[in-house]
Write a protein that holds these residues in place. Structure first.
Motif, PDB file in Angstrom:
ATOM      1  N   UNK A   1     -37.992   6.913  -3.409  1.00 42.30           N
ATOM      2  CA  UNK A   1     -37.767   5.505  -3.710  1.00 42.30           C
ATOM      3  C   UNK A   1     -36.463   5.331  -4.472  1.00 42.30           C
ATOM      4  N   UNK A   2     -36.186   6.194  -5.387  1.00 41.16           N
ATOM      5  CA  UNK A   2     -34.941   6.099  -6.138  1.00 41.16           C
ATOM      6  C   UNK A   2     -33.718   6.277  -5.222  1.00 41.16           C
ATOM      7  N   UNK A   3     -33.847   7.229  -4.326  1.00 38.50           N
ATOM      8  CA  UNK A   3     -32.743   7.451  -3.380  1.00 38.50           C
ATOM      9  C   UNK A   3     -32.506   6.228  -2.491  1.00 38.50           C
ATOM     10  N   UNK A   4     -33.587   5.613  -2.025  1.00 33.71           N
ATOM     11  CA  UNK A   4     -33.444   4.428  -1.179  1.00 33.71           C
ATOM     12  C   UNK A   4     -32.821   3.268  -1.953  1.00 33.71           C
ATOM     13  N   UNK A   5     -33.276   3.078  -3.178  1.00 35.56           N
ATOM     14  CA  UNK A   5     -32.713   1.983  -3.963  1.00 35.56           C
ATOM     15  C   UNK A   5     -31.242   2.222  -4.275  1.00 35.56           C
ATOM     16  N   UNK A   6     -30.898   3.478  -4.573  1.00 35.77           N
ATOM     17  CA  UNK A   6     -29.489   3.769  -4.846  1.00 35.77           C
ATOM     18  C   UNK A   6     -28.621   3.561  -3.607  1.00 35.77           C
ATOM     19  N   UNK A   7     -29.171   3.986  -2.481  1.00 32.15           N
ATOM     20  CA  UNK A   7     -28.408   3.807  -1.232  1.00 32.15           C
ATOM     21  C   UNK A   7     -28.201   2.334  -0.929  1.00 32.15           C
ATOM     22  N   UNK A   8     -29.284   1.550  -1.071  1.00 27.11           N
ATOM     23  CA  UNK A   8     -29.149   0.101  -0.818  1.00 27.11           C
ATOM     24  C   UNK A   8     -28.179  -0.539  -1.794  1.00 27.11           C
ATOM     25  N   UNK A   9     -28.239  -0.074  -3.070  1.00 30.89           N
ATOM     26  CA  UNK A   9     -27.342  -0.646  -4.067  1.00 30.89           C
ATOM     27  C   UNK A   9     -25.885  -0.291  -3.776  1.00 30.89           C
ATOM     28  N   UNK A  10     -25.684   0.996  -3.393  1.00 34.17           N
ATOM     29  CA  UNK A  10     -24.306   1.391  -3.060  1.00 34.17           C
ATOM     30  C   UNK A  10     -23.785   0.631  -1.842  1.00 34.17           C
ATOM     31  N   UNK A  11     -24.650   0.506  -0.836  1.00 36.73           N
ATOM     32  CA  UNK A  11     -24.212  -0.229   0.359  1.00 36.73           C
ATOM     33  C   UNK A  11     -23.924  -1.683   0.037  1.00 36.73           C
ATOM     34  N   UNK A  12     -24.805  -2.245  -0.846  1.00 36.37           N
ATOM     35  CA  UNK A  12     -24.587  -3.653  -1.205  1.00 36.37           C
ATOM     36  C   UNK A  12     -23.293  -3.812  -1.980  1.00 36.37           C
ATOM     37  N   UNK A  13     -23.088  -2.880  -2.931  1.00 34.56           N
ATOM     38  CA  UNK A  13     -21.853  -2.977  -3.711  1.00 34.56           C
ATOM     39  C   UNK A  13     -20.636  -2.722  -2.835  1.00 34.56           C
ATOM     40  N   UNK A  14     -20.801  -1.756  -1.962  1.00 31.56           N
ATOM     41  CA  UNK A  14     -19.660  -1.437  -1.082  1.00 31.56           C
ATOM     42  C   UNK A  14     -19.364  -2.603  -0.145  1.00 31.56           C
ATOM     43  N   UNK A  15     -20.423  -3.138   0.476  1.00 31.46           N
ATOM     44  CA  UNK A  15     -20.195  -4.272   1.366  1.00 31.46           C
ATOM     45  C   UNK A  15     -19.750  -5.507   0.617  1.00 31.46           C
TER      46      UNK A  15
ATOM     47  N   UNK B   1     -17.843  -5.445  -2.118  1.00 31.27           N
ATOM     48  CA  UNK B   1     -16.521  -5.298  -2.713  1.00 31.27           C
ATOM     49  C   UNK B   1     -15.412  -5.221  -1.674  1.00 31.27           C
ATOM     50  N   UNK B   2     -15.675  -4.660  -0.487  1.00 23.99           N
ATOM     51  CA  UNK B   2     -14.647  -4.454   0.528  1.00 23.99           C
ATOM     52  C   UNK B   2     -15.027  -5.213   1.789  1.00 23.99           C
ATOM     53  N   UNK B   3     -14.063  -5.995   2.275  1.00 22.93           N
ATOM     54  CA  UNK B   3     -14.308  -6.794   3.477  1.00 22.93           C
ATOM     55  C   UNK B   3     -13.090  -6.649   4.386  1.00 22.93           C
ATOM     56  N   UNK B   4     -13.354  -6.893   5.666  1.00 26.20           N
ATOM     57  CA  UNK B   4     -12.274  -6.869   6.671  1.00 26.20           C
ATOM     58  C   UNK B   4     -11.541  -8.201   6.682  1.00 26.20           C
ATOM     59  N   UNK B   5     -10.252  -8.132   6.796  1.00 27.13           N
ATOM     60  CA  UNK B   5      -9.425  -9.321   6.950  1.00 27.13           C
ATOM     61  C   UNK B   5      -8.589  -9.176   8.232  1.00 27.13           C
ATOM     62  N   UNK B   6      -8.370 -10.304   8.878  1.00 27.35           N
ATOM     63  CA  UNK B   6      -7.589 -10.295  10.126  1.00 27.35           C
ATOM     64  C   UNK B   6      -6.469 -11.326  10.046  1.00 27.35           C
ATOM     65  N   UNK B   7      -5.399 -11.004  10.746  1.00 26.33           N
ATOM     66  CA  UNK B   7      -4.306 -11.957  10.898  1.00 26.33           C
ATOM     67  C   UNK B   7      -4.476 -12.803  12.147  1.00 26.33           C
TER      68      UNK B   7
ATOM     69  N   UNK C   1     -16.849  -1.229   6.308  1.00 25.06           N
ATOM     70  CA  UNK C   1     -17.817  -0.797   7.310  1.00 25.06           C
ATOM     71  C   UNK C   1     -17.130  -0.758   8.669  1.00 25.06           C
ATOM     72  N   UNK C   2     -17.081   0.445   9.272  1.00 26.22           N
ATOM     73  CA  UNK C   2     -16.383   0.602  10.537  1.00 26.22           C
ATOM     74  C   UNK C   2     -17.100  -0.101  11.684  1.00 26.22           C
ATOM     75  N   UNK C   3     -18.412  -0.292  11.521  1.00 22.08           N
ATOM     76  CA  UNK C   3     -19.151  -0.972  12.594  1.00 22.08           C
ATOM     77  C   UNK C   3     -18.793  -2.451  12.672  1.00 22.08           C
TER      78      UNK C   3
END
Length: 1544
Positions: free
Chosen positions: A25-39, A41-47, A82-84
């Motif tokens: 459970x701790x691993x899942x919560x950390x993964x979700x938190x990291x993904x949430x923070x990562x998503x 904090x970083x976003x794709x921008x286009x011209x 996120x490359x996807x």
């Protein structure tokens, strides 16, 4: 215990799995938190998407920048995002190139009818509606339809809807019902009817017409029981199918076949035994068809036929033709692909195939299908195809400038001469050439062969323009300078003693023109004792030998100078004696005092001759008388001296040169000589030569020794060799096409031609242009149209219904009546050989009928001989023609046959009358100039041979009618079809002025002035001619330009003062003050008249010298002084503080102590009194001055320079030159006088074809184009560049359908029958109010309608009983199949019953839906709608008849082509809209702002609960399995459920 175990099990599970579960459970919560923070904090921008680049068409790509950014705004590495979810950076696009605009265009249809909208409220006059139209994208090359997406890339789709107004709906208006019909008598139930007619049909969506017939039962008294009265009606049924008789029915089957007899050679028709007949390609089978006839009682029951027997028994059988469908041959092989070059994927080629007709349709058989079909094709190796040619306008070089073309517009009668210059017009050839693209080199390659201008798109370049022909101008030179000193030719050569005196002039303005040159600039005179150098002497003071007076010597200062006034070393003057001292004398106090010598007077003659020699003089005067003992004064003759001057002869010599020769090659000229040459290309350096000869002014050529060699002009000079320009012509154009269609054998020979265009004329000795620019030849191998004809054979005997069919039918036992007869029709070639039916159908027209009705007379019928020919007509329009027939056989004895009203034996018709009347139709045409051959009037403008005004004709079309009022060809009334009337177009006359007068003399004799010239009015303008310029009260126009007159052209010349005359009456000593006089005259300073006395008025009166002055003759012993010297000069800037002085010298001292008069005077420098300032004064620019031979174009404007004194007086320019004032440099500049250019038009084109092939309202048009726009005050281009005229009214022939007849039962009283209508050939004029009149059928074309259109089945209900309506019913389509049944109006299905009067078989709908024609096109399939469609990625290109032509790939789609051989290729394309809807359902856990969506938290919580439940359940199951040893498969559902969880 069990309960305890159940409670202990979770506890054990938590203890055994607690650590791993908490870790998970701790691993899942950390993964979700990291993904949430990562998503988050970083976003794709286009011209933004960039421009579409790449190859033209669908192969283009467009790109955009994609980067990963932090929410704070800084850019990060792509791996942090996120490359996807990375957006695409490239996308396919359709690259629009310039040549696409030449390939495709929108074509819009006309606006459709106005459809009313759903407005509320009553309609008063009109209501708002909507009009629609269609737009399709067309390929310009073959006008075929392509996908709309192509044109949308090039231009927006045109609007397809617009608002409109539609009149209010008008309902159908019917008349009142007629009266009810009478009821029958008795107690039988009968029906009565009434009808009404349509007065006005419904319009604009109005209510339809109601029933026009009503029926109701008659109210009759009840009949006694068992005594009902009934009426009986003969009910006829529909005709059955045409069939052959059975073998047992007849002994001779009803089949007519071709039987060629050996004797006659003509085919005959006979009955063959049995049904097995020999089939022939053109056999016609005659059968029979029958219909049921029943007797129906008024209550609807069928009764015996005898109750309905009447006089005329209805026909129950008749002969017919067995239907036979058209038979065609197999398809030919596909032709080669029409596309021999590549336009890209957007324009495929086409191929076609044909099939022939083996036998035509007979009877009601199916007509022949299409005999040709085509489809899109690909040549396979498309990459090997060269790109299709493109076309572009090209021009030749401009021809020489022609001033005459411009002057022709103003006055066509002007005298053409070679001196014309200035503004003109130059022309060039404009032609169209083909351009191809070299695939390997990716560059354009031009084929300069000219092609038809219709291939080039866009406006053509201008073929004419304004130009300027430089005006030749003569060389302007200055006046001659004074003669110089006698100089040797070479100062270095001391041996030669030959010398010359020379004078020069210089070039003021260079000449312009090829043959213009300057006159000689140096003249010389031989002289003796030439000297290169001379001593220049300056006198010193006189030093007496003894004392202060008396004789002495004057010390001389000498300087050696050359003839230019430059000081040189003294040794150069060593050969000449150097004077050092000169004797002088200072008068003593008692001596006579004499003044210094005056200047030598001007020479009396410029040269010396036998009759006149030049001389000049000088003088001096007595200033003081001597005293006693002093030196006496000399006599008067000693006070004057004379000497000869200008003793050289009056002839002078000069070098004369011939014009320079043309530039030619010379090996001695250095080829590396450089020249600055603007203009044409140079090809090396050549040489020019000229002749130089010595000329004597009075006698011509002399020996060259008489002219100085130092001034001899050069005889050769280097020149620039212009490159040879060969004539350049285009290759010959392609031969004009010979007719591809066949020509009749007697047609005139057709010629083809070709041409070429000169694009560069020869120059500088290049090859000349060829003489032949146009060639013509006769076409070879033109196909001659084959001659085929139909041959009709003998009609067979009349074939009746078989006897077995007639047997048993009352009244039809005799073999007679109507039948059918057939004949054979064969196709023959020109050589009478048998040919295919297809050839005759193509070349000989429709096949003659194979079957016709015939009549076998019965024994009681009247028989006649055939009709005779009509009698001849006379020329009288009232005459008639007749034909006759007579009775034959027993008919001559029957009384009924003698009734000529029923059986006429004579027919009379009116003879055709050749009397025609004409009526004018339409408006008068424009006045057409050039119809006659009249000479052009004065003032007429013409462009080439095209006249613009004067006498012409105007036309009005006519309609020609015969005596009966029928429209006929207009050639019967007029050869041209027009009424002609003369007309006049007034010619415009321009304002005409006289030529310019000569210039007046300059208004000023010194400095700048004005000279004037004028024009006066000769003709006023009218009829729209060019207006006059602004005139004065005397109808004149003036032009004034500044002029300049040299101030020293005339000068005052004074003679020496006379001796001082003392008044002796008052003075006995004859000394003191007195008066002296002198003569003053005005002389010319011009070279030709130098020194000649002229009237004093020509000299400046303000500067006239004094003729009388006071003088002093000093008495003896008085102090004598000289005359005053010149005043000293004031500075350039006048300053009163600065003074000018003058002095005089004491010549003799006084004996007594009386002082001498003052020897100096002073006065201040006061402006405009004794001190002047000078400045240059510029006049304004003159108007643009042209050459005498020019009317417009480039000219010169000038301004003049004069020297003006500060008091405003114009003085000689030397005053400003001496002060070295800054002189303006630009005294002339080029200018342009706009040319008055009339609009220049091309010749009228030929009249177009009539807009209508027949009828009234047709128009013919011709046009012209603007070759040169008007300029200046020229006549502008007319608004009317096209002329129209009505076409002669030709008759329109067409088929007109008559109204439907009532239902014809052919002898019955009710039941099934036929409605028929007639088809009549009529003539009309195609106008709205045209009245059509019937004419012969031969004047109309082939019948346009099928026979079934002229007949329709109908039914008449029988009286009494129930009346039913029958209607075909259909189910919905399913897999292109549906059920069809006939349903009676009471709902009963009567399809399988032989119910009389059911649904007509001719109108039965189809049960199986086929795509016809079959879908054989590549990438096509049969759709559910029963039409051929195209697979996904392809668009349908339809023919004009609505069938699929071919499938074209839609640009920009990336789908691969479907294989037509697979089932997937035949399926319906995927619905792209549904695809887009479901595309949005993909799992996206993050919002656009980067935060997790709510459903992610829900799924996480649900996953947690499911995991806990699974662990708890697993523990219980495992526990239970251990106790009960259950089988493992029970866990399979849990495993499946677990595997399906999205979070695991």
């Amino acid at each position: 215990m069990l309960l305890q175990q159940n409670w202990v099990s979770p506890h054990w599970a938590w203890q055994s799995l607690g650590k791993s579960f908490l870790l998970f459970v701790f691993f899942m919560l950390q993964t979700a938190d990291l993904e949430a923070r990562r998503g988050h904090q970083f976003v794709w921008k286009t011209g933004h998407w960039g421009r579409c680049v790449g190859d033209c068409g669908s192969g283009g790509t467009r790109s955009r920048a994609v980067w990963c950014t932090h929410t704070e705004g800084w850019t990060s590495h792509h791996a942090n995002c996120d490359q996807k979810e990375k957006p695409e950076s490239q996308r396919r696009c359709f690259k629009v190139c310039d040549w696409h605009l030449e390939l495709f265009e929108w074509e819009v249809s006309g606006w459709g009818t106005c459809v009313p909208g759903g407005e509320a409220g009553a309609c008063v006059t009109a209501q708002h509606g909507l009009q629609r139209r269609s737009a399709r994208c067309l390929q310009k090359l073959n006008r075929s339809t392509v996908a709309s997406e192509i044109c949308e890339h090039l231009a927006p789709r045109p609007p397809l809807e617009q608002a409109c107004l539609v009149p209010c709906p008008r309902d159908c208006v019917v008349s009142d019902f007629s009266a009810w019909s009478q009821c029958g008598g008795g107690c039988t139930r009968t029906m009565r009817h009434r009808t009404r007619a349509v007065v006005a049909p419904p319009l604009y969506g109005g209510a339809p017409c109601p029933n026009l017939t009503e029926s109701r039962l008659c109210e009759m008294a009840a009949c006694p029981l068992g005594e009902e009265e009934h009426t009986y009606s003969l009910k006829v049924g529909p005709w059955g199918e045409c069939r052959l008789p059975h073998h047992e029915d007849v002994s001779m089957a009803g089949r007519a076949v071709l039987d060629f007899g050996a004797d006659s050679g003509e085919p005959s028709v006979s009955w063959l035994e049995g049904r097995k007949a020999h089939h022939h390609a053109r056999e016609v089978q005659v059968g029979y068809q029958s219909r049921p006839v029943r007797c129906v009682r008024s209550d609807g029951k069928n009764v015996v036929l005898s109750l309905c027997v009447q006089d005329a028994i209805p026909l129950t059988f008749k002969s017919c033709v067995i239907a036979k469908d058209c038979e065609t041959s197999e398809w030919s092989a596909w032709s080669a692909c029409s596309q021999t070059c590549s336009w890209g994927e957007l324009a495929p080629g086409f191929r076609s195939r044909r099939r022939g007709v083996q036998s035509v349709a007979v009877g009601t058989g199916k007509l022949c299908p299409e005999l040709e079909e085509r489809e899109a094709c690909s040549t396979g190796g498309r990459e090997l195809l060269q790109p299709c040619p493109r076309f572009s306008w090209r021009t030749s070089e401009w021809k020489a400038c022609q001033v005459s073309l411009l002057l022709d517009q103003q006055d066509p009668r002007h005298h053409k001469h070679a001196g014309l210059c200035g503004g003109g017009i130059q022309t060039r050839e404009v032609y169209c050439v083909q351009i191809t693209v070299e695939v390997e080199m990716h560059r354009l390659k031009e084929v300069s062969r000219p092609v038809d201008g219709k291939f080039c798109l866009g406006p053509a370049p201008s073929a004419s323009q304004l130009c300027n022909l430089p005006c030749p101008s003569e060389c302007e030179v200055s006046a001659w300078s004074v003669w110089g000193p006698c100089l040797p030719e070479n100062c270095q050569d001391h041996q030669g003693r030959r010398g010359f005196r020379m004078r020069q002039r210089h070039v003021i303005m260079d000449p312009v023109g090829p043959s213009a040159g300057c006159p000689h600039l140096v003249e010389s005179i031989p002289c003796e004792d030439p000297a290169c150098y001379e001593w220049i002497i300056s006198e010193g003071i006189c030093v007496t030998d003894h004392g202060e007076c008396g004789l002495g010597n004057r010390i001389l200062k000498t300087v050696c100078k050359n003839k230019k006034g430059e000081e040189v070393p003294h040794h150069l003057c060593s050969e000449y004696p150097r004077p050092e001292v000169m004797a002088c004398e200072i008068p003593c106090a008692t001596d006579c005092v004499i003044s210094e010598w005056s200047q030598w007077s001007p020479c009396s003659h410029s040269c010396s001759s036998k009759n006149a020699e030049g001389s000049q003089s000088r003088s001096r005067s007595i200033l003081a008388l001597p005293a006693e003992g002093g030196k006496a004064c000399p006599p008067d003759r000693v006070l004057q001296e004379h000497r000869a001057c200008n003793d050289h002869p009056c002839v002078h010599f000069y070098w004369e040169t011939s014009p320079w020769s043309s530039c030619s090659e010379d090996a001695l000229v250095a080829l590396n000589t450089t020249f600055s040459w603007s203009g044409e290309a140079t090809c090396g350096v050549g040489i020019q030569t000229r002749k130089v000869s010595c000329m004597k002014s009075s006698s011509g050529h002399v020996t060259p020794k008489r002219c100085p060699d130092s001034t001899r002009p050069e005889t050769a000079r280097p020149c620039v060799l212009l490159c040879k320009k060969d004539c350049i012509v285009t290759p010959f154009s392609e031969w004009t096409r010979c007719p591809t269609t066949c020509q009749p054998g007697n047609a005139t020979a057709v010629k083809q031609s070709r041409y070429r265009i000169i694009i560069q004329d020869a120059a500088n000795g290049g090859h000349a242009c060829p003489d032949t620019l146009y060639e013509e030849r006769e076409c070879e191998d033109i196909p001659i149209c084959p001659v085929y004809r139909w041959k009709t054979h003998r009609w067979s005997h009349c074939i009746l219904v078989p006897d077995s069919v007639r047997q048993g039918v009352l009244g039809y036992n005799e073999a007679c009546g109507h039948g059918l007869q057939s004949r054979a029709v064969t196709c023959l070639s020109e050589t009478n050989e048998s040919a295919d039916v297809t050839e005759c159908l193509r070349w000989a027209g429709p096949m003659p009928p194979l079957v016709q009705e015939c009549l076998v007379p019965c024994k009681d019928d009247c028989t006649f001989t055939p009709w005779s020919k009509f009698t001849a007509c006379s020329f009288d329009c009232e005459s008639t023609k007749t034909r006759r027939r007579s009775l034959t056989g027993r008919s001559r004895k029957r009384d009924k046959c003698q009734n000529t009203e029923v059986y006429p034996q004579v027919e009379t018709e009116l003879c055709p009358c050749e009397v025609f009347t004409s009526q004018p139709h339409g408006n008068w045409s424009d006045c057409i100039i050039g119809g006659g051959k009249s000479e052009p009037q004065s003032g007429m403008r013409s462009h080439g041979d095209t006249k613009e005004c004067g006498e012409g004709i105007r036309l009005r079309a006519i309609a020609c009618y015969d005596k009966t009022g029928r429209l006929v060809d207009p050639s019967h009334c007029s050869s041209s079809g027009y009424i002609e009337e003369s007309c006049t177009v007034p010619c415009p006359f321009d304002c005409k002025l006289s030529d310019w007068s000569t210039w007046t003399p300059c208004s000023s004799s010194c400095g700048t002035g004005v000279k004037v010239r004028s024009k006066w009015l000769k003709e006023k303008p009218y009829n729209g001619g060019r207006p006059c310029p602004k005139l004065d009260l005397k109808n004149q126009v003036y032009e004034a330009v500044p002029c300049y007159t040299e101030c020293n052209q005339y000068s005052w010349v004074v003679e020496p003062w006379s001796p001082c005359k003392i008044n002796s009456e008052q003075n006995s000593l004859h000394c003191g003050e007195g008066i002296q006089t002198r003569k003053v005259r005005c002389v010319s300073t011009a070279e030709d008249h130098r020194g000649e006395t002229v009237p004093n008025a020509l000299c400046n009166q303000a500067e006239i010298p004094d003729e009388v002055q006071k003088c002093s003759l000093y008495c003896p012993s008085e102090c004598a002084v000289s005359d005053w010297g010149q005043w000293s000069t004031c500075p350039q800037v006048c300053d009163p503080n600065v003074v000018q002085t003058r002095t005089r010298q004491v010549l003799r001292s006084s004996v007594n102590t009386k002082p001498c008069p003052e020897d100096s005077q002073v006065k201040p420098c006061i402006l405009n009194q004794n001190c002047f300032q000078y400045q240059y004064n510029l006049t304004d620019w003159s108007t643009c001055q042209l050459s005498e031979n020019a009317t417009c174009g480039r000219g010169v404007r000038r301004r003049l320079l004069s020297c003006v004194r500060s008091d405003g007086r114009t003085v000689s320019a030397r005053h400003c030159q001496q002060r070295r004032l800054e002189k303006p440099t630009e005294m002339s500049s080029e200018c342009l006088v706009g040319c008055v250019v009339d609009c220049r038009l091309s010749a009228w084109s030929a009249w177009s074809q009539c807009s209508q092939t027949c009828g009234a309202g047709g128009q013919m048009v011709r046009g012209r184009a603007v070759l040169l726009q008007a300029a200046g005050e020229g006549r502008p281009c007319p608004a009317q560049l096209a002329q129209h005229r009505s076409c002669p009214v030709k008759p329109c022939y067409g088929w007109r359908l008559g109204p439907w007849s009532p239902c014809r039962l052919q002898g019955g009283q009710c039941g099934d029958g036929l409605q028929v209508r007639n088809l009549t050939c009529v003539v009309h004029d195609a106008s709205v109010s045209a009245t059509a009149k019937p004419v012969e059928n031969a004047l109309c074309a082939e019948l346009p309608l099928k026979e079934t259109v002229l007949q329709l089945p109908c039914s008449v209900p029988c009286p009494g009983g129930k009346c039913y309506d029958y209607l075909w019913k259909t189910s919905l389509w399913r897999d292109n199949v549906r059920t069809v049944w006939c349903q009676r109006s009471d709902g009963i299905n009567v399809t399988v019953t032989s119910f009389p009067g059911g649904c007509a078989l001719q109108t039965k709908p189809a049960e199986v839906r086929h795509c016809s024609p079959a879908c054989r096109k590549p990438f096509s399939y049969c759709t559910q709608r029963g039409v051929c469609g195209c697979e996904r990625g392809y668009t349908e290109i339809m023919r004009s008849n609505g069938f699929l032509d071919y499938c074209m790939k839609v640009p920009g789609l990336e789908d691969k082509k479907a294989d037509v051989k697979t089932i997937a290729g035949k399926n319906k394309p995927v619905n792209s809209k549904m695809h887009d809807i479901f595309k949005g359902w993909s799992i996206q856990p993050f919002n656009p702002d980067g935060k997790l969506k709510m459903w992610v938290y829900g799924v996480s919580a649900s996953g947690f609960l499911i995991i806990a439940f699974l662990i708890f359940t697993s523990f219980l199951m495992c526990k239970k399995s251990k106790q009960h040893q259950s089988t493992p498969p029970q866990q399979k559902p849990l495993t499946l459920a677990y595997d399906g969880d999205i979070d695991m």
